[in-house]
Design a protein around this motif. Structure first.
Motif, PDB file in Angstrom:
ATOM      1  N   LYS A  36      21.037  72.158  58.466  1.00 25.16           N
ATOM      2  CA  LYS A  36      22.168  71.656  59.144  1.00 25.16           C
ATOM      3  C   LYS A  36      22.645  70.322  58.718  1.00 25.16           C
ATOM      4  O   LYS A  36      23.688  70.008  58.715  1.00 25.16           O
ATOM      5  CB  LYS A  36      21.829  72.013  60.695  1.00 25.16           C
ATOM      6  N   GLU A  37      21.449  69.240  58.694  1.00 22.03           N
ATOM      7  CA  GLU A  37      21.761  67.930  58.676  1.00 22.03           C
ATOM      8  C   GLU A  37      22.226  67.561  57.280  1.00 22.03           C
ATOM      9  O   GLU A  37      22.917  66.643  57.232  1.00 22.03           O
ATOM     10  CB  GLU A  37      20.334  67.244  58.837  1.00 22.03           C
ATOM     11  N   SER A  38      22.041  68.459  56.198  1.00 25.59           N
ATOM     12  CA  SER A  38      22.544  68.291  54.936  1.00 25.59           C
ATOM     13  C   SER A  38      23.743  68.558  54.568  1.00 25.59           C
ATOM     14  O   SER A  38      24.399  68.197  53.596  1.00 25.59           O
ATOM     15  CB  SER A  38      21.430  69.007  53.832  1.00 25.59           C
ATOM     16  N   ILE A  39      24.386  69.335  55.705  1.00 23.38           N
ATOM     17  CA  ILE A  39      25.785  69.823  55.383  1.00 23.38           C
ATOM     18  C   ILE A  39      26.736  68.611  55.400  1.00 23.38           C
ATOM     19  O   ILE A  39      26.647  67.961  56.397  1.00 23.38           O
ATOM     20  CB  ILE A  39      26.369  70.991  56.550  1.00 23.38           C
ATOM     21  N   PRO A  40      27.417  68.496  54.417  1.00 26.59           N
ATOM     22  CA  PRO A  40      28.336  67.425  54.380  1.00 26.59           C
ATOM     23  C   PRO A  40      29.521  67.600  55.261  1.00 26.59           C
ATOM     24  O   PRO A  40      30.030  68.696  55.379  1.00 26.59           O
ATOM     25  CB  PRO A  40      28.852  67.427  52.806  1.00 26.59           C
ATOM     26  N   LEU A  41      30.108  66.576  55.948  1.00 19.85           N
ATOM     27  CA  LEU A  41      31.357  66.582  56.432  1.00 19.85           C
ATOM     28  C   LEU A  41      32.669  66.285  55.616  1.00 19.85           C
ATOM     29  O   LEU A  41      32.464  65.130  54.998  1.00 19.85           O
ATOM     30  CB  LEU A  41      31.305  65.372  57.967  1.00 19.85           C
ATOM     31  N   VAL A  42      33.507  67.132  55.865  1.00 21.69           N
ATOM     32  CA  VAL A  42      34.542  66.909  55.196  1.00 21.69           C
ATOM     33  C   VAL A  42      36.010  67.159  56.029  1.00 21.69           C
ATOM     34  O   VAL A  42      36.030  68.035  56.710  1.00 21.69           O
ATOM     35  CB  VAL A  42      34.610  68.115  53.865  1.00 21.69           C
ATOM     36  N   SER A  43      37.096  66.457  55.741  1.00 21.14           N
ATOM     37  CA  SER A  43      38.152  66.704  56.394  1.00 21.14           C
ATOM     38  C   SER A  43      39.406  66.425  55.443  1.00 21.14           C
ATOM     39  O   SER A  43      39.371  65.200  54.775  1.00 21.14           O
ATOM     40  CB  SER A  43      38.334  65.793  57.652  1.00 21.14           C
ATOM     41  N   ALA A  58      38.637  62.929  53.377  1.00 18.91           N
ATOM     42  CA  ALA A  58      37.264  61.998  54.138  1.00 18.91           C
ATOM     43  C   ALA A  58      36.045  62.825  54.031  1.00 18.91           C
ATOM     44  O   ALA A  58      36.074  63.897  54.077  1.00 18.91           O
ATOM     45  CB  ALA A  58      37.337  61.683  55.424  1.00 18.91           C
ATOM     46  N   VAL A  59      34.945  62.313  53.248  1.00 21.11           N
ATOM     47  CA  VAL A  59      33.793  62.865  53.159  1.00 21.11           C
ATOM     48  C   VAL A  59      32.696  62.229  53.520  1.00 21.11           C
ATOM     49  O   VAL A  59      32.470  60.692  53.400  1.00 21.11           O
ATOM     50  CB  VAL A  59      33.749  63.179  51.682  1.00 21.11           C
ATOM     51  N   TYR A  60      31.692  62.459  54.263  1.00 16.76           N
ATOM     52  CA  TYR A  60      30.388  61.552  54.743  1.00 16.76           C
ATOM     53  C   TYR A  60      29.496  62.260  53.771  1.00 16.76           C
ATOM     54  O   TYR A  60      29.048  63.358  53.372  1.00 16.76           O
ATOM     55  CB  TYR A  60      30.231  62.399  56.182  1.00 16.76           C
ATOM     56  N   GLN A  61      28.817  60.992  53.364  1.00 19.15           N
ATOM     57  CA  GLN A  61      27.428  61.314  52.429  1.00 19.15           C
ATOM     58  C   GLN A  61      26.524  60.470  52.895  1.00 19.15           C
ATOM     59  O   GLN A  61      26.650  59.245  53.762  1.00 19.15           O
ATOM     60  CB  GLN A  61      27.684  60.993  50.983  1.00 19.15           C
ATOM     61  N   SER A  62      25.265  60.836  52.893  1.00 20.88           N
ATOM     62  CA  SER A  62      23.970  60.044  53.156  1.00 20.88           C
ATOM     63  C   SER A  62      23.133  59.864  52.037  1.00 20.88           C
ATOM     64  O   SER A  62      22.692  60.835  51.198  1.00 20.88           O
ATOM     65  CB  SER A  62      23.049  61.038  54.157  1.00 20.88           C
ATOM     66  N   LEU A 168      28.587  78.914  51.354  1.00 24.60           N
ATOM     67  CA  LEU A 168      29.903  78.656  51.534  1.00 24.60           C
ATOM     68  C   LEU A 168      29.972  78.310  53.018  1.00 24.60           C
ATOM     69  O   LEU A 168      29.669  79.158  53.759  1.00 24.60           O
ATOM     70  CB  LEU A 168      30.877  79.869  51.078  1.00 24.60           C
ATOM     71  N   ILE A 169      30.784  77.143  53.344  1.00 24.40           N
ATOM     72  CA  ILE A 169      31.012  76.835  54.583  1.00 24.40           C
ATOM     73  C   ILE A 169      32.091  77.189  55.165  1.00 24.40           C
ATOM     74  O   ILE A 169      32.787  77.737  56.084  1.00 24.40           O
ATOM     75  CB  ILE A 169      30.804  75.067  55.067  1.00 24.40           C
ATOM     76  N   ASP A 170      33.700  76.479  54.332  1.00 19.34           N
ATOM     77  CA  ASP A 170      34.822  76.666  54.733  1.00 19.34           C
ATOM     78  C   ASP A 170      35.666  76.404  53.568  1.00 19.34           C
ATOM     79  O   ASP A 170      35.268  75.873  52.527  1.00 19.34           O
ATOM     80  CB  ASP A 170      35.101  75.744  55.909  1.00 19.34           C
ATOM     81  N   ILE A 171      36.963  76.666  53.661  1.00 14.79           N
ATOM     82  CA  ILE A 171      38.043  76.559  52.479  1.00 14.79           C
ATOM     83  C   ILE A 171      39.245  76.108  53.228  1.00 14.79           C
ATOM     84  O   ILE A 171      39.670  76.354  54.292  1.00 14.79           O
ATOM     85  CB  ILE A 171      38.191  77.759  51.747  1.00 14.79           C
ATOM     86  N   TYR A 172      39.827  74.953  52.616  1.00 13.72           N
ATOM     87  CA  TYR A 172      40.940  74.243  53.168  1.00 13.72           C
ATOM     88  C   TYR A 172      42.020  74.214  52.090  1.00 13.72           C
ATOM     89  O   TYR A 172      41.725  74.257  50.818  1.00 13.72           O
ATOM     90  CB  TYR A 172      40.430  72.774  53.419  1.00 13.72           C
ATOM     91  N   THR A 173      43.013  74.067  52.551  1.00 12.96           N
ATOM     92  CA  THR A 173      44.325  73.702  51.683  1.00 12.96           C
ATOM     93  C   THR A 173      44.491  72.106  51.212  1.00 12.96           C
ATOM     94  O   THR A 173      44.257  71.374  52.192  1.00 12.96           O
ATOM     95  CB  THR A 173      45.675  74.321  52.273  1.00 12.96           C
ATOM     96  N   HIS A 184      34.341  74.015  50.581  1.00 11.06           N
ATOM     97  CA  HIS A 184      33.340  73.316  51.308  1.00 11.06           C
ATOM     98  C   HIS A 184      32.092  74.248  50.943  1.00 11.06           C
ATOM     99  O   HIS A 184      31.880  75.046  51.971  1.00 11.06           O
ATOM    100  CB  HIS A 184      33.847  72.927  52.586  1.00 11.06           C
ATOM    101  N   PHE A 185      30.966  73.655  50.316  1.00  9.32           N
ATOM    102  CA  PHE A 185      29.656  74.297  50.340  1.00  9.32           C
ATOM    103  C   PHE A 185      28.940  73.548  51.124  1.00  9.32           C
ATOM    104  O   PHE A 185      29.003  72.373  51.652  1.00  9.32           O
ATOM    105  CB  PHE A 185      29.287  74.556  48.691  1.00  9.32           C
ATOM    106  N   GLU A 186      27.696  73.943  51.414  1.00 11.02           N
ATOM    107  CA  GLU A 186      26.725  73.411  52.070  1.00 11.02           C
ATOM    108  C   GLU A 186      26.247  72.101  51.699  1.00 11.02           C
ATOM    109  O   GLU A 186      26.210  70.972  52.383  1.00 11.02           O
ATOM    110  CB  GLU A 186      25.256  74.138  52.163  1.00 11.02           C
ATOM    111  N   ASN A 187      26.249  71.877  50.079  1.00 11.86           N
ATOM    112  CA  ASN A 187      25.754  70.692  49.485  1.00 11.86           C
ATOM    113  C   ASN A 187      26.861  69.908  48.439  1.00 11.86           C
ATOM    114  O   ASN A 187      26.521  69.183  47.832  1.00 11.86           O
ATOM    115  CB  ASN A 187      24.602  70.875  48.968  1.00 11.86           C
ATOM    116  N   ASP A 188      28.048  70.713  48.760  1.00  9.22           N
ATOM    117  CA  ASP A 188      28.930  70.056  47.477  1.00  9.22           C
ATOM    118  C   ASP A 188      30.448  70.453  48.032  1.00  9.22           C
ATOM    119  O   ASP A 188      30.572  71.394  49.040  1.00  9.22           O
ATOM    120  CB  ASP A 188      28.663  71.012  46.325  1.00  9.22           C
ATOM    121  N   ILE A 189      31.416  70.066  47.365  1.00  6.41           N
ATOM    122  CA  ILE A 189      32.685  70.450  47.498  1.00  6.41           C
ATOM    123  C   ILE A 189      33.265  70.902  46.084  1.00  6.41           C
ATOM    124  O   ILE A 189      33.021  70.044  45.318  1.00  6.41           O
ATOM    125  CB  ILE A 189      33.552  69.346  48.320  1.00  6.41           C
ATOM    126  N   LYS A 190      34.316  71.579  46.126  1.00  7.57           N
ATOM    127  CA  LYS A 190      34.748  71.907  44.607  1.00  7.57           C
ATOM    128  C   LYS A 190      36.274  72.466  44.733  1.00  7.57           C
ATOM    129  O   LYS A 190      36.865  72.649  46.092  1.00  7.57           O
ATOM    130  CB  LYS A 190      34.309  73.412  44.093  1.00  7.57           C
TER     131      LYS A 190
END
Length: 195
Positions: A36-43, A58-62, A168-173, A184-190
């Protein structure tokens, strides 16, 4: 009262089984929490209106126990290249992001407060009434056994394959015409481009 060797053996066996069960439960809980903690935040902060109007996200990375907020433009005229426009280090890990109703800024939710950053990632005072609570995700189905995704958009079904590690976490337009999508994947975005 004197305990027989058999009673002692049973008692020790029960204690060992309990210790093993508790250890396994802690191990599984810790592993789930790490995922759960590795899931990137994306908006998605701004959806593109046309090909020369880049979407903004906007993307959060650690990295190395430090927390970063990064704004990316997606350059549609250059094979949808991700270009970092601004980066700041955050003092703590955020809980979620939301876009602003009127600007290209981003709202960051920490443990007990919302903080607004403008499109240059400068912290500004802003009324919380500008937090956009709507999330523009796209309906999809996800077949975990076959690692395939099905996206349903405007009466069209788009199928795409996923690698073994993709969760797969979610898909956005990313565009108003819904031809450019952010996966939006657990460890990546495409990006997915619809024809």
């Amino acid at each position: 009262m004197h305990e027989s060797k058999m009673d002692t053996l049973i008692r020790i066996s029960i204690i060992l089984v309990c210790i093993i069960a508790v250890s396994i439960a802690f191990f599984i809980q810790g592993k789930n929490q790490q995922r759960k903690e590795s899931i990137p935040l994306v908006s998605v902060i701004h959806e593109s209106n046309q090909i020369d109007d880049p979407p903004l996200l906007a993307v959060y990375q650690s990295k190395n126990s430090k927390h970063y907020l990064i704004l990316y433009e997606v350059i549609r005229t250059d094979n949808n290249l991700f270009k970092a426009t601004n980066t700041i280090e955050l003092s703590e890990k955020p809980k979620m992001f939301r876009k602003d109703k009127k600007s290209k800024g981003v709202w960051v939710h920490f443990d007990d407060r919302w903080t607004y950053y403008n499109e240059n990632l400068e912290n500004e005072k802003r009324d919380n009434k500008f937090i956009d609570e709507k999330i523009t995700s796209v309906p999809f189905q996800y077949d975990t056994s076959e690692k395939k995704g099905n996206l349903f958009l405007m009466d069209q079904s788009i199928q795409f394959s996923l690698s073994e590690d993709d969760e797969l976490i979610d898909i956005y337009t990313l565009s108003k015409d819904k031809k450019l999508l952010l996966v939006h994947f657990e460890n990546d975005i495409k990006i997915i481009v619809r024809k």
